[in-house]
Design a protein around this motif. Structure first.
Motif, PDB file in Angstrom:
ATOM      1  N   GLU A  62       0.812  -1.214   0.000  1.00 43.49           N
ATOM      2  CA  GLU A  62       0.000   0.000   0.000  1.00 43.49           C
ATOM      3  C   GLU A  62       0.844   1.261   0.000  1.00 43.49           C
ATOM      4  O   GLU A  62       0.325   2.357  -0.213  1.00 43.49           O
ATOM      5  N   ARG A  63       2.138   1.150   0.227  1.00 47.97           N
ATOM      6  CA  ARG A  63       3.025   2.312   0.151  1.00 47.97           C
ATOM      7  C   ARG A  63       3.436   2.619  -1.285  1.00 47.97           C
ATOM      8  O   ARG A  63       4.004   3.678  -1.551  1.00 47.97           O
ATOM      9  N   ASN A  64       3.156   1.696  -2.186  1.00 43.78           N
ATOM     10  CA  ASN A  64       3.530   1.858  -3.589  1.00 43.78           C
ATOM     11  C   ASN A  64       2.283   2.195  -4.407  1.00 43.78           C
ATOM     12  O   ASN A  64       1.347   1.408  -4.460  1.00 43.78           O
ATOM     13  N   PRO A  65       2.247   3.381  -5.049  1.00 42.76           N
ATOM     14  CA  PRO A  65       1.046   3.779  -5.803  1.00 42.76           C
ATOM     15  C   PRO A  65       0.659   2.784  -6.893  1.00 42.76           C
ATOM     16  O   PRO A  65      -0.525   2.517  -7.109  1.00 42.76           O
ATOM     17  N   THR A  66       1.666   2.231  -7.592  1.00 42.91           N
ATOM     18  CA  THR A  66       1.369   1.252  -8.640  1.00 42.91           C
ATOM     19  C   THR A  66       0.740  -0.002  -8.056  1.00 42.91           C
ATOM     20  O   THR A  66      -0.215  -0.564  -8.602  1.00 42.91           O
ATOM     21  N   ALA A  67       1.283  -0.442  -6.931  1.00 45.93           N
ATOM     22  CA  ALA A  67       0.740  -1.635  -6.283  1.00 45.93           C
ATOM     23  C   ALA A  67      -0.683  -1.391  -5.795  1.00 45.93           C
ATOM     24  O   ALA A  67      -1.519  -2.297  -5.835  1.00 45.93           O
ATOM     25  N   VAL A  68      -0.949  -0.166  -5.330  1.00 46.14           N
ATOM     26  CA  VAL A  68      -2.301   0.161  -4.873  1.00 46.14           C
ATOM     27  C   VAL A  68      -3.296   0.023  -6.020  1.00 46.14           C
ATOM     28  O   VAL A  68      -4.386  -0.540  -5.862  1.00 46.14           O
ATOM     29  N   LYS A  69      -2.925   0.525  -7.200  1.00 44.12           N
ATOM     30  CA  LYS A  69      -3.801   0.412  -8.367  1.00 44.12           C
ATOM     31  C   LYS A  69      -4.006  -1.054  -8.747  1.00 44.12           C
ATOM     32  O   LYS A  69      -5.112  -1.466  -9.110  1.00 44.12           O
ATOM     33  N   LEU A  70      -2.907  -1.829  -8.673  1.00 42.53           N
ATOM     34  CA  LEU A  70      -3.004  -3.238  -9.025  1.00 42.53           C
ATOM     35  C   LEU A  70      -3.932  -3.975  -8.072  1.00 42.53           C
ATOM     36  O   LEU A  70      -4.787  -4.754  -8.488  1.00 42.53           O
ATOM     37  N   LEU A  71      -3.784  -3.721  -6.783  1.00 39.46           N
ATOM     38  CA  LEU A  71      -4.614  -4.384  -5.792  1.00 39.46           C
ATOM     39  C   LEU A  71      -6.082  -4.002  -5.946  1.00 39.46           C
ATOM     40  O   LEU A  71      -6.973  -4.839  -5.837  1.00 39.46           O
ATOM     41  N   SER A  72      -6.326  -2.711  -6.196  1.00 32.57           N
ATOM     42  CA  SER A  72      -7.712  -2.264  -6.351  1.00 32.57           C
ATOM     43  C   SER A  72      -8.327  -2.861  -7.620  1.00 32.57           C
ATOM     44  O   SER A  72      -9.494  -3.262  -7.639  1.00 32.57           O
ATOM     45  N   GLY A  73      -7.535  -2.933  -8.690  1.00 32.84           N
ATOM     46  CA  GLY A  73      -8.030  -3.551  -9.926  1.00 32.84           C
ATOM     47  C   GLY A  73      -8.312  -5.023  -9.740  1.00 32.84           C
ATOM     48  O   GLY A  73      -9.314  -5.550 -10.223  1.00 32.84           O
ATOM     49  N   PHE A  74      -7.447  -5.693  -9.015  1.00 36.19           N
ATOM     50  CA  PHE A  74      -7.648  -7.117  -8.738  1.00 36.19           C
ATOM     51  C   PHE A  74      -8.910  -7.301  -7.906  1.00 36.19           C
ATOM     52  O   PHE A  74      -9.655  -8.259  -8.087  1.00 36.19           O
ATOM     53  N   GLY A  75      -9.155  -6.361  -6.990  1.00 34.83           N
ATOM     54  CA  GLY A  75     -10.352  -6.446  -6.164  1.00 34.83           C
ATOM     55  C   GLY A  75     -11.622  -6.268  -6.970  1.00 34.83           C
ATOM     56  O   GLY A  75     -12.630  -6.924  -6.706  1.00 34.83           O
ATOM     57  N   ARG A  76     -11.582  -5.391  -7.980  1.00 34.69           N
ATOM     58  CA  ARG A  76     -12.772  -5.149  -8.801  1.00 34.69           C
ATOM     59  C   ARG A  76     -13.069  -6.316  -9.730  1.00 34.69           C
ATOM     60  O   ARG A  76     -14.225  -6.657  -9.962  1.00 34.69           O
ATOM     61  N   ASP A  77     -12.016  -6.893 -10.316  1.00 31.88           N
ATOM     62  CA  ASP A  77     -12.190  -7.910 -11.348  1.00 31.88           C
ATOM     63  C   ASP A  77     -11.522  -9.226 -10.957  1.00 31.88           C
ATOM     64  O   ASP A  77     -10.939  -9.904 -11.788  1.00 31.88           O
ATOM     65  N   ALA A  78     -11.608  -9.569  -9.695  1.00 34.10           N
ATOM     66  CA  ALA A  78     -10.889 -10.738  -9.184  1.00 34.10           C
ATOM     67  C   ALA A  78     -11.266 -12.009  -9.935  1.00 34.10           C
ATOM     68  O   ALA A  78     -10.394 -12.795 -10.319  1.00 34.10           O
ATOM     69  N   ALA A  79     -12.553 -12.222 -10.158  1.00 32.17           N
ATOM     70  CA  ALA A  79     -12.992 -13.465 -10.803  1.00 32.17           C
ATOM     71  C   ALA A  79     -12.426 -13.591 -12.211  1.00 32.17           C
ATOM     72  O   ALA A  79     -11.920 -14.651 -12.598  1.00 32.17           O
ATOM     73  N   SER A  80     -12.484 -12.510 -12.987  1.00 38.57           N
ATOM     74  CA  SER A  80     -11.985 -12.561 -14.362  1.00 38.57           C
ATOM     75  C   SER A  80     -10.485 -12.781 -14.404  1.00 38.57           C
ATOM     76  O   SER A  80      -9.983 -13.592 -15.194  1.00 38.57           O
ATOM     77  N   TYR A  81      -9.755 -12.059 -13.560  1.00 39.76           N
ATOM     78  CA  TYR A  81      -8.304 -12.218 -13.536  1.00 39.76           C
ATOM     79  C   TYR A  81      -7.918 -13.624 -13.105  1.00 39.76           C
ATOM     80  O   TYR A  81      -7.016 -14.242 -13.687  1.00 39.76           O
ATOM     81  N   LEU A  82      -8.560 -14.136 -12.081  1.00 40.73           N
ATOM     82  CA  LEU A  82      -8.222 -15.468 -11.597  1.00 40.73           C
ATOM     83  C   LEU A  82      -8.554 -16.542 -12.627  1.00 40.73           C
ATOM     84  O   LEU A  82      -7.783 -17.486 -12.825  1.00 40.73           O
ATOM     85  N   LEU A  83      -9.690 -16.412 -13.291  1.00 47.31           N
ATOM     86  CA  LEU A  83     -10.039 -17.369 -14.330  1.00 47.31           C
ATOM     87  C   LEU A  83      -9.018 -17.346 -15.460  1.00 47.31           C
ATOM     88  O   LEU A  83      -8.608 -18.397 -15.976  1.00 47.31           O
ATOM     89  N   PHE A  84      -8.595 -16.153 -15.835  1.00 45.91           N
ATOM     90  CA  PHE A  84      -7.582 -16.036 -16.887  1.00 45.91           C
ATOM     91  C   PHE A  84      -6.286 -16.717 -16.477  1.00 45.91           C
ATOM     92  O   PHE A  84      -5.692 -17.484 -17.241  1.00 45.91           O
ATOM     93  N   LEU A  85      -5.830 -16.455 -15.263  1.00 44.66           N
ATOM     94  CA  LEU A  85      -4.572 -17.039 -14.788  1.00 44.66           C
ATOM     95  C   LEU A  85      -4.666 -18.555 -14.676  1.00 44.66           C
ATOM     96  O   LEU A  85      -3.673 -19.262 -14.876  1.00 44.66           O
ATOM     97  N   ARG A  86      -5.840 -19.065 -14.334  1.00 46.75           N
ATOM     98  CA  ARG A  86      -6.010 -20.514 -14.226  1.00 46.75           C
ATOM     99  C   ARG A  86      -6.122 -21.172 -15.599  1.00 46.75           C
ATOM    100  O   ARG A  86      -5.563 -22.250 -15.828  1.00 46.75           O
ATOM    101  N   LEU A  87      -6.842 -20.536 -16.493  1.00 52.46           N
ATOM    102  CA  LEU A  87      -7.068 -21.145 -17.799  1.00 52.46           C
ATOM    103  C   LEU A  87      -5.834 -21.108 -18.681  1.00 52.46           C
ATOM    104  O   LEU A  87      -5.591 -22.039 -19.449  1.00 52.46           O
ATOM    105  N   VAL A  88      -5.057 -20.061 -18.580  1.00 56.76           N
ATOM    106  CA  VAL A  88      -3.879 -19.909 -19.433  1.00 56.76           C
ATOM    107  C   VAL A  88      -2.634 -20.209 -18.601  1.00 56.76           C
ATOM    108  O   VAL A  88      -2.294 -19.440 -17.700  1.00 56.76           O
TER     109      VAL A  88
END
Length: 248
Positions: free
Chosen positions: A129-155
């Motif tokens: 959370e001290r890193n602005p880029t990481a904050v954006k990544l975490l928030s994006g992962f939180g919004r689209d967690a299912a899609s990102y996880l499915l992508f990582l599992r399928l590919v």
């Protein structure tokens, strides 16, 4: 020094410390006892007929025991997962083998996810959370967690163990992690179980997956990311409309 040693001792005796010890000792014992030799294609080829005979004569006991072994390999991020998937298909067939792979791998993945979140999530999240880029990544992962996880599992672009661990440090609900794991690994599990039926003719784990299979899994992964793309496209149109309104 004594105070530090006492603090370390109290931590190791706590539930958190015991979990940490378990996840450190298991891989260490695996390699120290030569586990890599046992989870190898050569070892399986040498004992293939014995394993198959035991699976036939003690089916359910062997089925449950094999599933627990598979789950432990995944949970402790040990090498040999691809071989176990093939062997599962060889021993139990494509359909029952697929079910066993999916259930065992999901249990193991959930175990390492839960352990990582229990042990390190708070400290890791505070640092990220001290890193602005990481904050954006975490928030994006939180919004689209299912899609990102499915992508990582399928590919299968990233190692399975890494995909198991990374979501533990992001705002991903455990329920989302579990169902995306089950759904996401299902196609690949069937591919490995199906290939496992011809394990007697396999001489190397390299090149098992054909280009057609990889392309199919890639298309499934892109399909999983479609909701993210549509959402971002909708955001872009909204922003453009707002800017046009502002200019007026």
């Amino acid at each position: 020094m004594n105070a530090t040693m006492c603090s370390v001792g109290r931590f190791l005796a706590s539930p958190r410390g015991l979990v940490l010890i378990l996840f450190l000792l298991a891989p260490t014992a695996f390699f120290a006892l030569g586990g890599g030799k046992w989870l190898s294609l050569e070892a399986f080829a040498a004992h293939r007929d014995q394993l198959h005979g035991y699976a036939q004569s003690h089916f359910w006991l062997f089925f449950v025991g094999w599933g627990l072994l598979y789950a432990a390999v995944v949970a402790f991020s040990l090498p040999g997962g691809a071989l176990l998937s093939l062997a599962t298909g060889f021993l139990f067939g494509r359909w029952l083998g697929t079910v066993l792979i999916v259930v065992s791998a999901s249990l193991g993945a959930t175990a390492v996810f839960s352990a990582a979140r229990y042990l390190f999530a708070d400290a890791a999240r505070q640092r990220l959370e001290r890193n602005p880029t990481a904050v954006k990544l975490l928030s994006g992962f939180g919004r689209d967690a299912a899609s990102y996880l499915l992508f990582l599992r399928l590919v299968p672009v990233f190692p399975f163990w890494l995909v198991n661990l990374a979501p533990a440090f992001a705002p991903v609900p455990a329920s989302t992690y579990l169902w995306t794991t089950v759904v996401g690994i299902l196609p690949g599990s069937f591919v490995f179980a199906n290939l496992g039926q011809s394990l007697g003719d396999i001489r190397s784990l390299q090149g098992l997956i054909s280009a057609e299979v990889l392309i199919s899994l890639g298309l499934l992964g892109l399909l999983a990311l479609l909701p993210v793309g549509l959402r971002r496209f909708g955001w872009s149109r909204t922003l453009i409309a707002q800017r046009q309104e502002d200019k007026r």
